[in-house]
Design a protein around this motif. Sequence first.
Motif, PDB file in Angstrom:
ATOM      1  N   ALA A 223      36.457  26.406  37.154  1.00  0.00           N
ATOM      2  CA  ALA A 223      35.037  27.075  37.576  1.00  0.00           C
ATOM      3  C   ALA A 223      34.219  27.648  36.365  1.00  0.00           C
ATOM      4  N   PHE A 224      34.739  27.694  35.152  1.00  0.00           N
ATOM      5  CA  PHE A 224      33.978  28.340  34.060  1.00  0.00           C
ATOM      6  C   PHE A 224      32.567  27.591  33.722  1.00  0.00           C
ATOM      7  N   GLY A 225      32.635  26.168  34.116  1.00  0.00           N
ATOM      8  CA  GLY A 225      31.414  25.557  33.847  1.00  0.00           C
ATOM      9  C   GLY A 225      30.066  26.148  34.546  1.00  0.00           C
ATOM     10  N   HIS A 226      30.458  26.901  35.604  1.00  0.00           N
ATOM     11  CA  HIS A 226      29.255  27.358  36.543  1.00  0.00           C
ATOM     12  C   HIS A 226      28.813  28.763  35.813  1.00  0.00           C
ATOM     13  N   PHE A 227      28.945  28.935  34.678  1.00  0.00           N
ATOM     14  CA  PHE A 227      28.758  30.185  34.285  1.00  0.00           C
ATOM     15  C   PHE A 227      27.951  29.931  33.020  1.00  0.00           C
ATOM     16  N   LEU A 228      26.777  30.472  32.696  1.00  0.00           N
ATOM     17  CA  LEU A 228      26.056  30.230  31.380  1.00  0.00           C
ATOM     18  C   LEU A 228      26.719  31.140  30.218  1.00  0.00           C
ATOM     19  N   PRO A 229      26.575  30.875  29.140  1.00  0.00           N
ATOM     20  CA  PRO A 229      27.473  31.713  28.053  1.00  0.00           C
ATOM     21  C   PRO A 229      27.078  32.966  28.048  1.00  0.00           C
ATOM     22  N   ARG A 230      25.783  33.376  28.467  1.00  0.00           N
ATOM     23  CA  ARG A 230      25.401  34.604  28.402  1.00  0.00           C
ATOM     24  C   ARG A 230      25.872  35.399  29.537  1.00  0.00           C
ATOM     25  N   GLU A 231      26.467  34.776  30.675  1.00  0.00           N
ATOM     26  CA  GLU A 231      27.159  35.476  31.824  1.00  0.00           C
ATOM     27  C   GLU A 231      28.787  35.784  31.354  1.00  0.00           C
ATOM     28  N   LEU A 232      29.362  35.213  30.293  1.00  0.00           N
ATOM     29  CA  LEU A 232      30.695  35.512  30.211  1.00  0.00           C
ATOM     30  C   LEU A 232      31.037  36.897  29.833  1.00  0.00           C
ATOM     31  N   PRO A 233      30.292  37.677  29.215  1.00  0.00           N
ATOM     32  CA  PRO A 233      30.423  39.097  28.904  1.00  0.00           C
ATOM     33  C   PRO A 233      30.592  39.923  30.263  1.00  0.00           C
ATOM     34  N   GLY A 234      29.457  39.540  31.356  1.00  0.00           N
ATOM     35  CA  GLY A 234      29.761  40.327  32.555  1.00  0.00           C
ATOM     36  C   GLY A 234      30.948  39.709  33.248  1.00  0.00           C
ATOM     37  N   LEU A 235      31.150  38.542  33.224  1.00  0.00           N
ATOM     38  CA  LEU A 235      32.263  38.139  34.117  1.00  0.00           C
ATOM     39  C   LEU A 235      33.560  38.537  33.708  1.00  0.00           C
ATOM     40  N   PHE A 236      33.609  38.503  32.611  1.00  0.00           N
ATOM     41  CA  PHE A 236      35.002  39.212  31.931  1.00  0.00           C
ATOM     42  C   PHE A 236      35.076  40.617  32.108  1.00  0.00           C
ATOM     43  N   THR A 237      34.053  41.367  32.154  1.00  0.00           N
ATOM     44  CA  THR A 237      34.068  42.558  32.243  1.00  0.00           C
ATOM     45  C   THR A 237      34.332  42.983  33.616  1.00  0.00           C
ATOM     46  N   GLN A 238      34.034  42.039  34.940  1.00  0.00           N
ATOM     47  CA  GLN A 238      34.507  42.223  36.223  1.00  0.00           C
ATOM     48  C   GLN A 238      35.792  41.722  36.288  1.00  0.00           C
ATOM     49  N   VAL A 239      36.446  40.720  35.702  1.00  0.00           N
ATOM     50  CA  VAL A 239      37.778  40.478  35.716  1.00  0.00           C
ATOM     51  C   VAL A 239      38.720  42.042  35.125  1.00  0.00           C
ATOM     52  N   HIS A 240      38.108  42.390  33.955  1.00  0.00           N
ATOM     53  CA  HIS A 240      38.978  43.622  33.599  1.00  0.00           C
ATOM     54  C   HIS A 240      39.019  44.623  34.501  1.00  0.00           C
ATOM     55  N   SER A 241      37.658  44.930  35.380  1.00  0.00           N
ATOM     56  CA  SER A 241      37.731  46.120  36.174  1.00  0.00           C
ATOM     57  C   SER A 241      38.584  45.811  37.272  1.00  0.00           C
ATOM     58  N   VAL A 242      39.148  44.599  37.711  1.00  0.00           N
ATOM     59  CA  VAL A 242      39.862  44.428  38.672  1.00  0.00           C
ATOM     60  C   VAL A 242      41.392  44.249  38.466  1.00  0.00           C
ATOM     61  N   LEU A 243      41.852  44.273  37.268  1.00  0.00           N
ATOM     62  CA  LEU A 243      43.136  44.259  36.615  1.00  0.00           C
ATOM     63  C   LEU A 243      43.729  45.901  36.369  1.00  0.00           C
TER      64      LEU A 243
END
Length: 241
Positions: A129-149
């Motif tokens: 699924a990562f192809g659906h995110f622009l490179p500039r969206e990765l920091p926000g996406l990874f912060t979201q994952v961090h917040s639910v772990l």
Amino acid sequence: MFSPEGPSLRELAVQALSSVERGYDLLAPKFDHTPFRTPDSVLDAVGAALGRLGTFDQGLDLCCGTGAGAEVLTRVCRHGVTGVDFSAGMLAVARERVRSARPRVSWVRADARALPFAPAFDLVVSFGAFGHFLPRELPGLFTQVHSVLRPDGRFAFPVVAPPPPASRAYWMLLGFDAVMRVRNAVWRPPFVMYYRAFRLPDVRRELERAGFQVELHPLPEFGRRRDGSPRVRMVVARRLP
Ligand SMILES: C[S@@+](CC[C@H](N)C(=O)[O-])C[C@H]1O[C@@H](n2cnc3c(N)ncnc32)[C@H](O)[C@@H]1O
């Protein structure tokens, strides 16, 4: 196209002219008959590699689609598995398909960029699924994952080595991304899907910035390239306490 049960060329064209969410709603009933579903060989190799890391309590499949990764999680998680995706159509197929799994799987409709969970998971996986995110969206996406772990929880996903420039696959992916860029320049809503935008060095840097410690585990099932590097690796990002 793909197989007799898969979508026709016309159906694919209509889907590609929709938004990502709507496109997957339309594709959902036939998705498992397309090459976009993660192949069992990859799912099994990641499942085996996760098994070598130990067992987990609560797992989350991010952008779960029809539930391929959630099924892998039921093999390594003891207490519960959740699949999250923003396509109601994909979730409906997942719910129907992965009915009798143990532990039980819960399905949640949400955008991966705004996850509605407390830090309740000790394993998050994501496939295809990562192809659906622009490179500039990765920091926000990874912060979201961090917040639910939970502290010390893991975020794991497979990464395939990019094809070498002389290969057919290289030119096919380059061509696909170029067509997508033209499509998105002239048509609304955009359909973000770029194969070549998710690059391991950038991903590693952004994961570390988001507060993860990153390890790379070669998946031996896929062998090595001529230069000795693994064809497929599993990224394991550990949430630092
Ligand atoms: C190629 S499919 C992969 C599905 C599944 N993980 C698999 O490997 O078979 C990509 C999935 O990501 C979902 N997706 C894309 N962007 C998303 C977002 N921002 N939030 C939630 N789901 C998203 C799509 O709805 C779709 O189900």
